[in-house]
Motif scaffolding. Structure first.
Motif, mmCIF file in Angstrom:
data_model
loop_
_atom_site.group_PDB
_atom_site.id
_atom_site.type_symbol
_atom_site.label_atom_id
_atom_site.label_comp_id
_atom_site.label_asym_id
_atom_site.label_seq_id
_atom_site.Cartn_x
_atom_site.Cartn_y
_atom_site.Cartn_z
ATOM 1 N N MET A 223 -2.443 -13.724 58.111
ATOM 2 C CA MET A 223 -1.869 -12.942 59.148
ATOM 3 C C MET A 223 -0.631 -13.323 59.773
ATOM 4 O O MET A 223 0.471 -12.772 59.302
ATOM 5 C CB MET A 223 -2.724 -12.722 60.298
ATOM 6 C CG MET A 223 -4.033 -12.051 60.234
ATOM 7 S SD MET A 223 -4.931 -11.641 61.710
ATOM 8 C CE MET A 223 -6.339 -10.695 61.187
ATOM 9 N N ARG A 224 -0.595 -14.627 60.005
ATOM 10 C CA ARG A 224 0.777 -15.147 60.598
ATOM 11 C C ARG A 224 2.109 -15.175 59.462
ATOM 12 O O ARG A 224 3.294 -14.926 59.594
ATOM 13 C CB ARG A 224 0.354 -16.479 61.104
ATOM 14 C CG ARG A 224 -0.175 -16.534 62.325
ATOM 15 C CD ARG A 224 -0.511 -17.844 62.890
ATOM 16 N NE ARG A 224 -1.251 -17.764 64.340
ATOM 17 C CZ ARG A 224 -0.689 -17.752 65.406
ATOM 18 N NH1 ARG A 224 0.613 -17.488 65.453
ATOM 19 N NH2 ARG A 224 -1.267 -17.619 66.514
ATOM 20 N N VAL B 60 -7.795 -16.352 57.475
ATOM 21 C CA VAL B 60 -7.588 -14.838 57.620
ATOM 22 C C VAL B 60 -6.252 -14.893 58.664
ATOM 23 O O VAL B 60 -5.162 -14.432 58.469
ATOM 24 C CB VAL B 60 -8.402 -14.155 57.789
ATOM 25 C CG1 VAL B 60 -7.914 -12.926 58.120
ATOM 26 C CG2 VAL B 60 -9.708 -13.909 56.978
ATOM 27 N N ILE B 61 -6.390 -15.675 59.735
ATOM 28 C CA ILE B 61 -5.317 -15.912 60.822
ATOM 29 C C ILE B 61 -4.016 -16.300 60.276
ATOM 30 O O ILE B 61 -3.105 -15.824 60.587
ATOM 31 C CB ILE B 61 -6.042 -16.364 62.133
ATOM 32 C CG1 ILE B 61 -6.902 -15.746 62.546
ATOM 33 C CG2 ILE B 61 -4.801 -16.576 62.853
ATOM 34 C CD1 ILE B 61 -7.470 -16.197 64.007
ATOM 35 N N MET C 22 -7.939 -8.070 54.421
ATOM 36 C CA MET C 22 -8.325 -9.078 55.099
ATOM 37 C C MET C 22 -9.820 -9.567 54.737
ATOM 38 O O MET C 22 -10.071 -10.656 54.810
ATOM 39 C CB MET C 22 -8.368 -8.723 56.758
ATOM 40 C CG MET C 22 -7.046 -8.844 57.390
ATOM 41 S SD MET C 22 -6.758 -8.538 59.030
ATOM 42 C CE MET C 22 -6.853 -6.831 59.169
ATOM 43 N N PRO D 209 -10.123 -7.460 64.287
ATOM 44 C CA PRO D 209 -9.004 -8.042 63.383
ATOM 45 C C PRO D 209 -7.610 -7.263 63.664
ATOM 46 O O PRO D 209 -6.447 -7.934 63.468
ATOM 47 C CB PRO D 209 -9.562 -8.240 61.968
ATOM 48 C CG PRO D 209 -10.565 -7.231 61.872
ATOM 49 C CD PRO D 209 -11.265 -7.055 63.343
ATOM 50 N N GLY D 210 -7.865 -6.072 63.309
ATOM 51 C CA GLY D 210 -6.654 -5.098 63.587
ATOM 52 C C GLY D 210 -5.871 -5.394 64.634
ATOM 53 O O GLY D 210 -4.579 -5.312 64.872
ATOM 54 N N LEU E 270 -4.177 -8.721 64.922
ATOM 55 C CA LEU E 270 -2.840 -8.900 64.003
ATOM 56 C C LEU E 270 -1.632 -8.065 64.975
ATOM 57 O O LEU E 270 -0.756 -8.480 64.916
ATOM 58 C CB LEU E 270 -3.021 -8.090 62.846
ATOM 59 C CG LEU E 270 -1.999 -7.581 61.713
ATOM 60 C CD1 LEU E 270 -1.423 -9.018 61.415
ATOM 61 C CD2 LEU E 270 -2.168 -7.035 60.597
ATOM 62 N N LEU F 272 -1.406 -4.963 56.282
ATOM 63 C CA LEU F 272 -2.580 -5.774 56.001
ATOM 64 C C LEU F 272 -3.682 -5.019 56.525
ATOM 65 O O LEU F 272 -4.049 -5.025 57.680
ATOM 66 C CB LEU F 272 -2.540 -7.139 56.541
ATOM 67 C CG LEU F 272 -3.475 -8.345 56.190
ATOM 68 C CD1 LEU F 272 -3.298 -8.525 54.708
ATOM 69 C CD2 LEU F 272 -3.138 -9.581 56.948
ATOM 70 N N ARG G 164 1.919 -9.654 65.810
ATOM 71 C CA ARG G 164 3.104 -8.918 65.468
ATOM 72 C C ARG G 164 4.220 -8.691 66.726
ATOM 73 O O ARG G 164 5.285 -9.174 66.795
ATOM 74 C CB ARG G 164 3.036 -7.552 64.916
ATOM 75 C CG ARG G 164 2.529 -7.797 63.416
ATOM 76 C CD ARG G 164 2.187 -6.401 62.793
ATOM 77 N NE ARG G 164 2.034 -6.454 61.412
ATOM 78 C CZ ARG G 164 1.105 -5.849 60.561
ATOM 79 N NH1 ARG G 164 0.407 -5.043 61.254
ATOM 80 N NH2 ARG G 164 1.038 -5.884 59.102
ATOM 81 N N GLN H 172 2.106 -13.022 57.055
ATOM 82 C CA GLN H 172 2.406 -11.718 56.312
ATOM 83 C C GLN H 172 2.679 -10.604 57.589
ATOM 84 O O GLN H 172 2.161 -9.568 57.359
ATOM 85 C CB GLN H 172 1.330 -11.338 55.429
ATOM 86 C CG GLN H 172 1.054 -12.201 54.423
ATOM 87 C CD GLN H 172 -0.031 -11.693 53.427
ATOM 88 O OE1 GLN H 172 -0.441 -10.627 53.398
ATOM 89 N NE2 GLN H 172 -0.219 -12.428 52.440
ATOM 90 N N LEU H 173 3.281 -10.981 58.714
ATOM 91 C CA LEU H 173 3.561 -10.010 59.624
ATOM 92 C C LEU H 173 4.257 -8.711 59.292
ATOM 93 O O LEU H 173 4.196 -7.762 59.867
ATOM 94 C CB LEU H 173 4.025 -10.927 60.904
ATOM 95 C CG LEU H 173 3.291 -12.007 61.529
ATOM 96 C CD1 LEU H 173 3.849 -12.603 62.589
ATOM 97 C CD2 LEU H 173 1.833 -11.236 62.307
#
Length: 263
Positions: A35-36, A31-32, A48, A71-72, A75, A43, A79, A38-39
């Motif tokens: 995240m990287r 998942v991380i 997620m 997780p939020g 993220l 999301l 960012r 789709q910054l």
């Protein structure tokens, strides 16, 4: 016979738990990675969790257990870390960078960046364009190690090291904003932090090679890190010395957001 069966049962349960922890670790790392990539895109927790093939509630709980923050929030740190890199390595305007990392308003981006990095985005860009950094001018808050109050211990690095080691105490397991207490040392060994209010903290350590270039510390390409916590401080001190072994950063480590060494 019953003792053997009980031991076999405990062994089987331990193996199940180990398999679950390994699966969760791999899932969170996957998942991380998403995240990287789709910054710049929204999301949500639900999205997620779908990537992880877990329910949103269970994914949030597992992520928090593995990483130490939701997780939020993780993220959001990614960012802001990406924004800092763009500030220091490109000529993009602050407004362009704001939208590039997924923010929809310049005001909220600037406020959040200033809170968690420690200085406003434009000021950070100006700081690194000034004369080469002299660490002799950087604030060192370490009191005399003779005091019994505060937090003490040793920093260990199992390889030759020369450079600067920053040590900070934070209220969350993320090195962001200004630490509650901090110091720096120039070799592995003993450290001491000033007393802090009673509460729960995380000791975050980062070691950098010697450099007068602020990019070395802000981009953290060649850094060793370590963390201990949660630590419970009572009556101005911890329950015994706290040692930290430094290592290479992992995918699951939150980025170092605070604007070392300008804080």
């Amino acid at each position: 016979m019953l003792m053997v069966q009980a031991e076999d049962t405990r062994t089987a349960i331990d193996e199940i738990h180990n398999d679950a922890r390994f699966y969760h670790q791999e899932t969170i790392e996957h998942v991380i990675r998403i995240m990287r990539t789709q910054l710049h895109e929204p999301l949500s927790l639900e999205e997620m969790a779908e990537i992880a093939c877990l329910s949103p509630y269970y994914f949030n709980r597992v992520f928090h257990q593995v990483i130490g923050i939701p997780p939020g929030e993780f993220l959001a740190t990614l960012r802001l870390d990406a924004a800092r890199h763009l500030l220091l390595t490109t000529s993009l305007s602050v407004t362009d960078i704001c939208f590039e990392v997924g923010y929809t308003g310049l005001g909220s981006f600037t406020t959040r960046f200033t809170q968690l990095v420690g200085v406003p985005p434009r000021q950070l860009r100006q700081l690194v364009r000034q004369e080469p950094l002299s660490l002799a001018k950087v604030r060192n808050t370490a009191p005399s190690p003779l005091t019994l109050r505060g937090l003490s211990g040793h920093i260990h690095i199992f390889r030759p090291f020369k450079g600067t080691i920053f040590i900070g105490l934070f209220p969350k397991p993320i090195p962001q904003a200004r630490p509650v207490s901090c110091t720096r040392i120039h070799a592995p060994g003993p450290y001491h932090l000033a007393p802090v209010p009673d509460g729960t903290y995380y000791l975050m350590v980062a070691a950098f090679p010697p450099s007068e270039d602020p990019h070395t510390y802000l981009l953290a390409h060649d850094v060793l890190v370590g963390v201990q916590g949660p630590l419970h401080m009572q009556q101005g001190k911890a329950n015994g010395p706290i040692d930290v072994v430094l290592r290479a950063p992992r995918l699951t480590d939150p980025p170092i957001l605070c604007a070392l060494p300008f804080l």
